[in-house]
Design a protein around this motif. Sequence first.
Motif, mmCIF file in Angstrom:
data_model
loop_
_atom_site.group_PDB
_atom_site.id
_atom_site.type_symbol
_atom_site.label_atom_id
_atom_site.label_comp_id
_atom_site.label_asym_id
_atom_site.label_seq_id
_atom_site.Cartn_x
_atom_site.Cartn_y
_atom_site.Cartn_z
ATOM 1 N N THR A 1 39.551 -6.162 -1.110
ATOM 2 C CA THR A 1 38.719 -7.274 -1.583
ATOM 3 C C THR A 1 38.599 -8.352 -0.499
ATOM 4 O OG1 THR A 1 39.328 -6.865 -3.885
ATOM 5 C CG2 THR A 1 38.472 -9.051 -3.364
ATOM 6 N N ARG A 2 39.693 -8.635 0.184
ATOM 7 C CA ARG A 2 39.648 -9.621 1.261
ATOM 8 C C ARG A 2 38.795 -9.140 2.423
ATOM 9 N NH1 ARG A 2 46.104 -11.102 1.127
ATOM 10 N NH2 ARG A 2 46.026 -12.592 -0.610
ATOM 11 N N LEU A 3 38.912 -7.869 2.782
ATOM 12 C CA LEU A 3 38.094 -7.326 3.866
ATOM 13 C C LEU A 3 36.607 -7.392 3.527
ATOM 14 C CD1 LEU A 3 40.059 -4.133 5.010
ATOM 15 C CD2 LEU A 3 39.987 -6.367 6.120
ATOM 16 N N ILE A 4 36.286 -7.090 2.288
ATOM 17 C CA ILE A 4 34.881 -7.123 1.859
ATOM 18 C C ILE A 4 34.350 -8.546 1.868
ATOM 19 C CG2 ILE A 4 33.340 -6.693 -0.087
ATOM 20 C CD1 ILE A 4 35.238 -4.298 -0.772
ATOM 21 N N ALA A 5 35.173 -9.506 1.424
ATOM 22 C CA ALA A 5 34.754 -10.908 1.428
ATOM 23 C C ALA A 5 34.487 -11.393 2.850
ATOM 24 C CB ALA A 5 35.811 -11.768 0.757
ATOM 25 N N PRO B 1 25.515 -12.006 5.679
ATOM 26 C CA PRO B 1 25.002 -12.509 4.391
ATOM 27 C C PRO B 1 23.972 -11.586 3.736
ATOM 28 C CG PRO B 1 25.091 -14.261 6.021
ATOM 29 C CD PRO B 1 25.380 -12.994 6.761
ATOM 30 N N HIS B 2 23.185 -10.881 4.542
ATOM 31 C CA HIS B 2 22.155 -10.005 3.970
ATOM 32 C C HIS B 2 22.756 -8.831 3.194
ATOM 33 C CE1 HIS B 2 23.211 -8.039 7.753
ATOM 34 N NE2 HIS B 2 22.651 -6.921 7.303
ATOM 35 N N ARG B 3 24.046 -8.559 3.408
ATOM 36 C CA ARG B 3 24.712 -7.462 2.692
ATOM 37 C C ARG B 3 25.474 -7.947 1.464
ATOM 38 N NH1 ARG B 3 24.622 -2.787 5.678
ATOM 39 N NH2 ARG B 3 24.302 -3.018 7.932
ATOM 40 N N GLN B 4 25.433 -9.226 1.182
ATOM 41 C CA GLN B 4 26.257 -9.776 0.109
ATOM 42 C C GLN B 4 26.001 -9.140 -1.258
ATOM 43 O OE1 GLN B 4 26.029 -14.049 0.163
ATOM 44 N NE2 GLN B 4 27.245 -14.231 2.043
ATOM 45 N N PRO B 5 24.744 -8.897 -1.671
ATOM 46 C CA PRO B 5 24.557 -8.269 -2.998
ATOM 47 C C PRO B 5 25.230 -6.903 -3.105
ATOM 48 C CG PRO B 5 22.506 -9.254 -2.238
ATOM 49 C CD PRO B 5 23.453 -9.301 -1.070
ATOM 50 N N ALA B 6 25.091 -6.078 -2.066
ATOM 51 C CA ALA B 6 25.713 -4.745 -2.102
ATOM 52 C C ALA B 6 27.230 -4.856 -2.075
ATOM 53 C CB ALA B 6 25.217 -3.907 -0.927
ATOM 54 N N LEU B 7 27.743 -5.754 -1.236
ATOM 55 C CA LEU B 7 29.189 -5.921 -1.143
ATOM 56 C C LEU B 7 29.759 -6.505 -2.420
ATOM 57 C CD1 LEU B 7 29.421 -7.188 2.540
ATOM 58 C CD2 LEU B 7 30.147 -4.958 1.674
ATOM 59 N N ARG B 8 28.996 -7.352 -3.092
ATOM 60 C CA ARG B 8 29.458 -7.913 -4.360
ATOM 61 C C ARG B 8 29.611 -6.814 -5.407
ATOM 62 N NH1 ARG B 8 25.625 -11.264 -5.075
ATOM 63 N NH2 ARG B 8 26.573 -12.855 -3.761
ATOM 64 N N ARG B 9 28.730 -5.837 -5.377
ATOM 65 C CA ARG B 9 28.844 -4.721 -6.330
ATOM 66 C C ARG B 9 30.123 -3.915 -6.067
ATOM 67 N NH1 ARG B 9 23.177 -4.611 -5.500
ATOM 68 N NH2 ARG B 9 23.306 -2.938 -3.936
ATOM 69 N N VAL B 10 30.454 -3.759 -4.790
ATOM 70 C CA VAL B 10 31.690 -3.047 -4.460
ATOM 71 C C VAL B 10 32.907 -3.836 -4.963
ATOM 72 C CG1 VAL B 10 33.125 -2.122 -2.609
ATOM 73 C CG2 VAL B 10 30.625 -1.949 -2.456
ATOM 74 N N THR B 11 32.873 -5.156 -4.726
ATOM 75 C CA THR B 11 33.981 -6.001 -5.186
ATOM 76 C C THR B 11 34.112 -5.951 -6.700
ATOM 77 O OG1 THR B 11 33.663 -7.484 -3.303
ATOM 78 C CG2 THR B 11 34.914 -8.343 -5.162
ATOM 79 N N ASP B 12 32.972 -5.987 -7.398
ATOM 80 C CA ASP B 12 33.014 -5.908 -8.869
ATOM 81 C C ASP B 12 33.610 -4.584 -9.327
ATOM 82 O OD1 ASP B 12 31.888 -8.411 -8.991
ATOM 83 O OD2 ASP B 12 29.849 -7.701 -9.393
ATOM 84 N N ALA B 13 33.267 -3.500 -8.609
ATOM 85 C CA ALA B 13 33.813 -2.180 -8.965
ATOM 86 C C ALA B 13 35.338 -2.157 -8.760
ATOM 87 C CB ALA B 13 33.138 -1.091 -8.146
ATOM 88 N N LEU B 14 35.812 -2.776 -7.668
ATOM 89 C CA LEU B 14 37.254 -2.843 -7.422
ATOM 90 C C LEU B 14 37.965 -3.634 -8.506
ATOM 91 C CD1 LEU B 14 37.478 -3.469 -3.567
ATOM 92 C CD2 LEU B 14 38.353 -1.489 -4.805
ATOM 93 N N ALA B 15 37.335 -4.729 -8.928
ATOM 94 C CA ALA B 15 37.946 -5.583 -9.949
ATOM 95 C C ALA B 15 38.002 -4.884 -11.302
ATOM 96 C CB ALA B 15 37.180 -6.893 -10.077
ATOM 97 N N GLY B 16 37.033 -3.987 -11.530
ATOM 98 C CA GLY B 16 36.987 -3.282 -12.818
ATOM 99 C C GLY B 16 38.002 -2.210 -12.923
#
Length: 213
Positions: free
Chosen positions: A187-191, A198-213
Amino acid sequence: MTTLPIRQTVVDLCVELSQRGHFSGTGGNIALRIDATRIAVTPSATDYLTMTAADVCVLRLADLAPLEGERAPSVESGLHARVLRARPDVQASIHTHQPVASACALLGRDLEVPPGALQRSLGVRVPMVGYAPSGSSWLSSKLARKLRGDINAYLMLNHGALCCGPSTSAALQAVEDLETLARTHLTRLIAARAEQEPHRQPALRRVTDALAG
């Protein structure tokens, strides 16, 4: 003395690890110490949900000679034996392909463990063991060079993780704690990547959400 109770414990642990998502298919294996000379090991390529205590193999720890069980033992028996020979305090050794820690095992770097409960469970760091083919003596010798008496979790490059402990519950807790540590690390690496790109933030946010789930 009958070995069936501890062989049943191997079965029960496999089912529990499968239910928790740390084992899948036939991926993952366990070795439990029976006494100073014998270990119980999961059989090779056997579905956890159909495995019985009679399927579990009993091997001589010194040379992995088969003592009980009709099936072939896991190809990773040598990996577990290295741990149990080097660490007489260890009762249980668990090799997983747990999803988040396995992702960290692709990165090729040790994980530092913060002080507190995780460090008491895992040790001060989770070492990275260099790649070698599954089931090979090369892999077990690489792991052996990393073994320490105060470290209970290891990543293996491209090959998941190995956790151990002085009891089955402690080894199982190490598996869970390693997944927690790996999730925080990724999660820290993705952040950090999202800040840089910044242009990758939506895709990376989906990955972070998947990790959190």
